[in-house]
Design a protein around this motif. Structure first.
Motif, PDB file in Angstrom:
ATOM      1  N   MET A 232      20.258 -12.552 -19.723  1.00  0.00           N
ATOM      2  CA  MET A 232      19.023 -13.498 -19.680  1.00  0.00           C
ATOM      3  C   MET A 232      19.034 -14.730 -20.710  1.00  0.00           C
ATOM      4  SD  MET A 232      16.250 -10.450 -19.490  1.00  0.00           S
ATOM      5  CE  MET A 232      14.904 -11.383 -19.697  1.00  0.00           C
ATOM      6  N   ASN A 233      20.277 -15.284 -20.979  1.00  0.00           N
ATOM      7  CA  ASN A 233      20.546 -16.351 -21.804  1.00  0.00           C
ATOM      8  C   ASN A 233      19.920 -16.198 -23.166  1.00  0.00           C
ATOM      9  OD1 ASN A 233      21.732 -18.094 -19.720  1.00  0.00           O
ATOM     10  ND2 ASN A 233      19.854 -18.575 -18.833  1.00  0.00           N
ATOM     11  N   GLY A 234      20.229 -15.078 -23.874  1.00  0.00           N
ATOM     12  CA  GLY A 234      19.998 -14.863 -25.080  1.00  0.00           C
ATOM     13  C   GLY A 234      18.457 -14.329 -25.362  1.00  0.00           C
ATOM     14  N   GLU A 235      17.594 -13.792 -24.193  1.00  0.00           N
ATOM     15  CA  GLU A 235      16.456 -13.666 -24.519  1.00  0.00           C
ATOM     16  C   GLU A 235      16.520 -12.035 -23.901  1.00  0.00           C
ATOM     17  OE1 GLU A 235      13.706 -15.421 -25.424  1.00  0.00           O
ATOM     18  OE2 GLU A 235      15.055 -16.864 -25.672  1.00  0.00           O
ATOM     19  N   ASP A 236      15.461 -11.269 -24.638  1.00  0.00           N
ATOM     20  CA  ASP A 236      15.294  -9.822 -24.380  1.00  0.00           C
ATOM     21  C   ASP A 236      13.681  -9.516 -24.322  1.00  0.00           C
ATOM     22  OD1 ASP A 236      14.358  -9.273 -26.955  1.00  0.00           O
ATOM     23  OD2 ASP A 236      16.486  -8.927 -27.765  1.00  0.00           O
ATOM     24  N   SER A 237      13.546  -8.366 -24.181  1.00  0.00           N
ATOM     25  CA  SER A 237      12.097  -7.831 -23.799  1.00  0.00           C
ATOM     26  C   SER A 237      11.681  -7.012 -25.049  1.00  0.00           C
ATOM     27  CB  SER A 237      12.079  -6.881 -22.780  1.00  0.00           C
ATOM     28  OG  SER A 237      12.709  -5.508 -23.044  1.00  0.00           O
ATOM     29  N   PHE A 238      12.183  -7.426 -26.295  1.00  0.00           N
ATOM     30  CA  PHE A 238      11.729  -6.757 -27.610  1.00  0.00           C
ATOM     31  C   PHE A 238      10.226  -7.074 -27.850  1.00  0.00           C
ATOM     32  CE2 PHE A 238      11.010  -6.631 -32.035  1.00  0.00           C
ATOM     33  CZ  PHE A 238      10.624  -5.120 -32.244  1.00  0.00           C
ATOM     34  N   SER A 239       9.528  -6.003 -28.249  1.00  0.00           N
ATOM     35  CA  SER A 239       8.188  -5.998 -28.812  1.00  0.00           C
ATOM     36  C   SER A 239       7.913  -4.553 -29.450  1.00  0.00           C
ATOM     37  CB  SER A 239       7.142  -6.519 -27.937  1.00  0.00           C
ATOM     38  OG  SER A 239       6.838  -5.277 -26.889  1.00  0.00           O
ATOM     39  N   VAL A 240       7.056  -4.421 -30.456  1.00  0.00           N
ATOM     40  CA  VAL A 240       6.755  -3.190 -30.889  1.00  0.00           C
ATOM     41  C   VAL A 240       6.130  -2.351 -29.815  1.00  0.00           C
ATOM     42  CG1 VAL A 240       5.345  -1.922 -32.717  1.00  0.00           C
ATOM     43  CG2 VAL A 240       6.346  -4.168 -33.298  1.00  0.00           C
ATOM     44  N   LYS A 241       5.531  -2.859 -29.091  1.00  0.00           N
ATOM     45  CA  LYS A 241       4.576  -2.058 -27.949  1.00  0.00           C
ATOM     46  C   LYS A 241       5.694  -1.474 -26.866  1.00  0.00           C
ATOM     47  CE  LYS A 241       1.629  -2.570 -24.045  1.00  0.00           C
ATOM     48  NZ  LYS A 241       0.709  -3.635 -23.590  1.00  0.00           N
ATOM     49  N   ASN A 242       6.500  -2.695 -26.678  1.00  0.00           N
ATOM     50  CA  ASN A 242       7.907  -2.190 -25.584  1.00  0.00           C
ATOM     51  C   ASN A 242       8.743  -0.924 -26.078  1.00  0.00           C
ATOM     52  OD1 ASN A 242       7.034  -3.821 -23.547  1.00  0.00           O
ATOM     53  ND2 ASN A 242       8.301  -5.519 -24.093  1.00  0.00           N
ATOM     54  N   MET A 243       8.902  -1.172 -27.505  1.00  0.00           N
ATOM     55  CA  MET A 243       9.853  -0.251 -28.095  1.00  0.00           C
ATOM     56  C   MET A 243       9.119   1.139 -28.076  1.00  0.00           C
ATOM     57  SD  MET A 243      10.956   0.064 -32.280  1.00  0.00           S
ATOM     58  CE  MET A 243       9.111   0.029 -32.744  1.00  0.00           C
ATOM     59  N   ASN A 244       7.830   1.094 -28.581  1.00  0.00           N
ATOM     60  CA  ASN A 244       6.952   2.586 -28.375  1.00  0.00           C
ATOM     61  C   ASN A 244       7.010   3.242 -26.876  1.00  0.00           C
ATOM     62  OD1 ASN A 244       6.766   2.312 -31.330  1.00  0.00           O
ATOM     63  ND2 ASN A 244       4.595   1.340 -31.077  1.00  0.00           N
ATOM     64  N   ILE A 245       6.811   2.289 -26.094  1.00  0.00           N
ATOM     65  CA  ILE A 245       6.983   2.640 -24.625  1.00  0.00           C
ATOM     66  C   ILE A 245       8.088   3.507 -24.435  1.00  0.00           C
ATOM     67  CG2 ILE A 245       6.856   1.954 -22.090  1.00  0.00           C
ATOM     68  CD1 ILE A 245       4.659  -0.115 -22.854  1.00  0.00           C
ATOM     69  N   TYR A 246       9.265   2.599 -24.789  1.00  0.00           N
ATOM     70  CA  TYR A 246      10.526   3.137 -24.567  1.00  0.00           C
ATOM     71  C   TYR A 246      10.747   4.545 -25.352  1.00  0.00           C
ATOM     72  CZ  TYR A 246      15.820   3.740 -24.883  1.00  0.00           C
ATOM     73  OH  TYR A 246      17.037   4.392 -24.944  1.00  0.00           O
ATOM     74  N   LEU A 247      10.332   4.750 -26.368  1.00  0.00           N
ATOM     75  CA  LEU A 247      10.617   6.121 -27.266  1.00  0.00           C
ATOM     76  C   LEU A 247       9.548   7.136 -26.838  1.00  0.00           C
ATOM     77  CD1 LEU A 247      10.983   4.548 -30.876  1.00  0.00           C
ATOM     78  CD2 LEU A 247      12.698   5.474 -29.435  1.00  0.00           C
ATOM     79  N   ASP A 248       8.404   6.610 -26.267  1.00  0.00           N
ATOM     80  CA  ASP A 248       7.280   7.711 -25.898  1.00  0.00           C
ATOM     81  C   ASP A 248       7.893   8.433 -24.649  1.00  0.00           C
ATOM     82  OD1 ASP A 248       5.707   7.029 -27.804  1.00  0.00           O
ATOM     83  OD2 ASP A 248       4.343   5.739 -26.886  1.00  0.00           O
TER      84      ASP A 248
END
Length: 313
Positions: A232-248
């Motif tokens: 994605m040309n250097g872009e990613d989906s990181f956010s604290v919310k997305n990280m927590n969803i991934y870990l949950d």
């Protein structure tokens, strides 16, 4: 000038004293020392020591956080107020060898690197020698995909580079690995000096059953973000919310944490025996690791084989 940045949370007073003195006594003296206190309940003993030391050495700047905000945010606060051309990391429970900053700066200039690190001597909580990390010839950019070989409290990085990268992102751990991968992807040069320049304190609670499995999944999440950026040309989906969803979505049951922890112990033992050419004991511990966590053991073996193949690249 170098800006040395250290975050302080729950370290013992004697460790803090040793860490600070090891920086103040460096052979390279043109630095500011930014200490971020990320613990509102810091003991009066430590506060008194910090106040006295900062009065006696004007290179020290102290920042008090009103509440605990974590390592990433604390380091970013230090980076934001830093004025040095370079930024050096330090942890409040480690000890820098006297010529650390001088040697790292010379190496950075010699190799025209954007970030340099070195090797560490591991000590126990009482400062007793345990072992030295093995010096190995590895392709840093490729190895980072499998394991973090950059010793965070030994890092010296160009200030303009880390500020352009936006500093550390607010991950629950492994925020340093995330930054190194983003730097590599942007074409910045990372180098490792083949010298031992830090005494690294291994604490009994730093590799607990509770944290190891979480660190594993966070590193997987970080690599997932890296793959996204390449598409994605250097872009990613990181956010604290997305990280927590991934870990949950992961299984953090007590049983799985314990099995993962035990598997890790057996893998470490097996690698030590392998390096010592004790192949029977190596096999016994690999089998034990496989029993505790088959998928993780296979993944670790694959990673070690991949790293070894890249050794001379």
């Amino acid at each position: 000038m170098i800006s040395v940045i250290m975050s302080l949370f729950n370290e013992k007073k004697i460790w803090i004293e040793q860490a600070i003195e090891s920086i103040l006594n460096q052979t390279y003296s043109d630095f500011e020392f930014i200490i971020v206190i990320d613990n509102p309940d810091l003991s009066n003993d430590i506060k008194k020591y910090l106040l006295t030391t900062s009065k006696n050495d004007k290179r020290i700047k102290i920042i008090y956080n009103e509440k605990n905000i974590g390592l990433a945010k604390s380091l970013n606060k230090g980076i934001d107020i830093s004025i040095g051309k370079y930024i050096a990391r330090m942890d409040a429970d480690d000890i820098s060898l006297p010529d650390r900053l001088e040697k790292e700066l010379l190496f950075m200039e010699k190799t025209n690197s954007d970030l340099v690190s070195a090797y560490k001597i591991n000590i126990d909580e009482n400062g007793n020698y345990l072992f030295k990390d093995s010096i190995m010839n590895r392709n840093i950019n490729k190895t980072l995909k499998y394991t973090n070989i950059i010793v965070h409290p030994l890092v010296l990085v160009k200030s303009d580079v880390i500020k352009k990268m936006g500093g550390y992102r607010e991950l629950v751990n492994s925020e340093d690995l995330d930054l190194w991968l983003r730097m590599v992807e942007q074409g910045y040069k990372i180098s490792i000096l083949n010298e031992y320049l830090l005494k690294y304190r291994l604490r009994a609670n730093s590799a607990s059953i509770e944290r190891q499995l979480e660190q594993y999944y966070v590193s997987k999440y970080i690599n997932k973000l890296s793959k996204e950026r390449k598409k994605m040309n250097g872009e990613d989906s990181f956010s604290v919310k997305n990280m927590n969803i991934y870990l949950d979505d992961k299984n953090f049951s007590k049983r799985k944490k314990k099995k993962f922890y035990l598997s890790n112990i057996e893998i470490k033992k097996s690698l030590d025996y392998f390096m010592s050419n004790k192949y029977l004991k190596f096999s016994i511990h690999i089998i034990k690791a496989f029993i505790f966590s088959p998928s993780y053991t296979i993944e670790k073996i694959f990673n070690q084989i991949s790293i070894k193949r890249m050794g001379n690249l």
